[in-house]
Design a protein around this motif. Structure first.
Motif, mmCIF file in Angstrom:
data_model
loop_
_atom_site.group_PDB
_atom_site.id
_atom_site.type_symbol
_atom_site.label_atom_id
_atom_site.label_comp_id
_atom_site.label_asym_id
_atom_site.label_seq_id
_atom_site.Cartn_x
_atom_site.Cartn_y
_atom_site.Cartn_z
ATOM 1 N N GLN A 13 -29.161 -18.975 -38.563
ATOM 2 C CA GLN A 13 -29.411 -20.408 -38.693
ATOM 3 C C GLN A 13 -29.776 -20.753 -40.129
ATOM 4 O O GLN A 13 -30.274 -19.892 -40.878
ATOM 5 C CB GLN A 13 -30.539 -20.824 -37.758
ATOM 6 C CG GLN A 13 -30.180 -20.733 -36.282
ATOM 7 C CD GLN A 13 -31.285 -21.296 -35.405
ATOM 8 O OE1 GLN A 13 -32.419 -21.474 -35.813
ATOM 9 N NE2 GLN A 13 -30.929 -21.603 -34.156
ATOM 10 N N PRO A 14 -29.545 -21.990 -40.545
ATOM 11 C CA PRO A 14 -29.972 -22.411 -41.888
ATOM 12 C C PRO A 14 -31.456 -22.134 -42.099
ATOM 13 O O PRO A 14 -32.276 -22.353 -41.200
ATOM 14 C CB PRO A 14 -29.681 -23.912 -41.884
ATOM 15 C CG PRO A 14 -28.548 -24.067 -40.920
ATOM 16 C CD PRO A 14 -28.816 -23.063 -39.830
ATOM 17 N N GLY A 15 -31.769 -21.617 -43.284
ATOM 18 C CA GLY A 15 -33.137 -21.228 -43.597
ATOM 19 C C GLY A 15 -33.465 -19.798 -43.241
ATOM 20 O O GLY A 15 -34.523 -19.295 -43.623
ATOM 21 N N GLY A 16 -32.576 -19.133 -42.529
ATOM 22 C CA GLY A 16 -32.801 -17.759 -42.116
ATOM 23 C C GLY A 16 -32.461 -16.754 -43.197
ATOM 24 O O GLY A 16 -32.098 -17.108 -44.327
ATOM 25 N N SER A 17 -32.574 -15.473 -42.834
ATOM 26 C CA SER A 17 -32.356 -14.379 -43.781
ATOM 27 C C SER A 17 -31.415 -13.333 -43.199
ATOM 28 O O SER A 17 -31.346 -13.153 -41.979
ATOM 29 C CB SER A 17 -33.686 -13.707 -44.127
ATOM 30 O OG SER A 17 -34.572 -14.599 -44.760
ATOM 31 N N LEU A 18 -30.716 -12.671 -44.082
ATOM 32 C CA LEU A 18 -29.895 -11.509 -43.737
ATOM 33 C C LEU A 18 -29.989 -10.503 -44.870
ATOM 34 O O LEU A 18 -30.192 -10.884 -46.030
ATOM 35 C CB LEU A 18 -28.424 -11.897 -43.547
ATOM 36 C CG LEU A 18 -28.001 -12.571 -42.244
ATOM 37 C CD1 LEU A 18 -26.527 -12.961 -42.336
ATOM 38 C CD2 LEU A 18 -28.236 -11.675 -41.052
ATOM 39 N N ARG A 19 -29.805 -9.243 -44.522
ATOM 40 C CA ARG A 19 -29.755 -8.189 -45.534
ATOM 41 C C ARG A 19 -28.453 -7.431 -45.384
ATOM 42 O O ARG A 19 -28.199 -6.826 -44.339
ATOM 43 C CB ARG A 19 -30.933 -7.230 -45.380
ATOM 44 C CG ARG A 19 -31.052 -6.238 -46.533
ATOM 45 C CD ARG A 19 -32.035 -5.150 -46.192
ATOM 46 N NE ARG A 19 -32.461 -4.396 -47.359
ATOM 47 C CZ ARG A 19 -32.851 -3.124 -47.304
ATOM 48 N NH1 ARG A 19 -32.872 -2.493 -46.146
ATOM 49 N NH2 ARG A 19 -33.241 -2.502 -48.401
#
Length: 121
Positions: A13-19
Motif C-alpha cells: 500500500q502507499p506509504g509502505g515499505s519493501l526490501r
C-alpha cells in the motif's frame, strides 16, 4: 556462468515499505558497481540507485530520502530498502552488477530477471 537472482518484490500500500535483494553467483572474481534500475509501464528504464565497491552511493532524485541501497560483499548481495512508497514507484525493478569473471580482464554488466513492485491501495 554468472547469475543475478532478485527477490523481495510484491504488492504494498502507499506509504509502505519493501526490501529488495539481489545475489550474484557463479565464477566471480570481483564485483564493481551494483545498482537497481526500474521500468514503469510506458516509460524508459531509469537508474534508481547505485553503490560502488567501497560503499559510495548515488540515487535518482525521486528516491532520495526514501530509498537506501546497501551491499554485503561477503555475500555478493545488494539490497534496496524502499520506504514511503508511492504509486509512482510501481515498476519492474532490475538488479545490475559490473562483474569480472575468473580468467577475464574486464568487468561487464550483468542483469537480474526483474521483480515486480506494485504500490496500490
Amino acid at each position: 556462468q554468472v547469475q543475478l537472482v532478485e527477490s523481495g518484490g510484491g504488492l504494498v500500500q502507499p506509504g509502505g515499505s519493501l526490501r529488495l535483494s539481489c545475489t550474484a553467483s557463479g565464477s566471480i572474481f570481483s564485483i564493481n558497481d551494483m545498482g537497481w534500475y526500474r521500468r514503469a509501464p510506458g516509460k524508459e528504464r531509469e537508474l534508481v540507485a547505485v553503490i560502488t565497491s567501497n560503499g559510495g552511493t548515488n540515487y535518482v532524485d525521486s528516491a532520495k530520502g526514501r530509498f537506501t541501497i546497501s551491499r554485503d560483499n561477503t555475500k555478493n548481495t545488494v539490497y534496496l530498502q524502499m520506504n514511503s512508497l508511492k504509486p509512482d514507484d510501481t515498476a519492474v525493478y532490475y538488479c545490475n552488477a559490473d562483474i569480472r569473471r575468473w580468467g577475464t580482464i574486464h568487468a561487464i554488466p550483468y542483469w537480474g530477471q526483474g521483480t515486480q513492485v506494485t504500490v496500490s491501495s
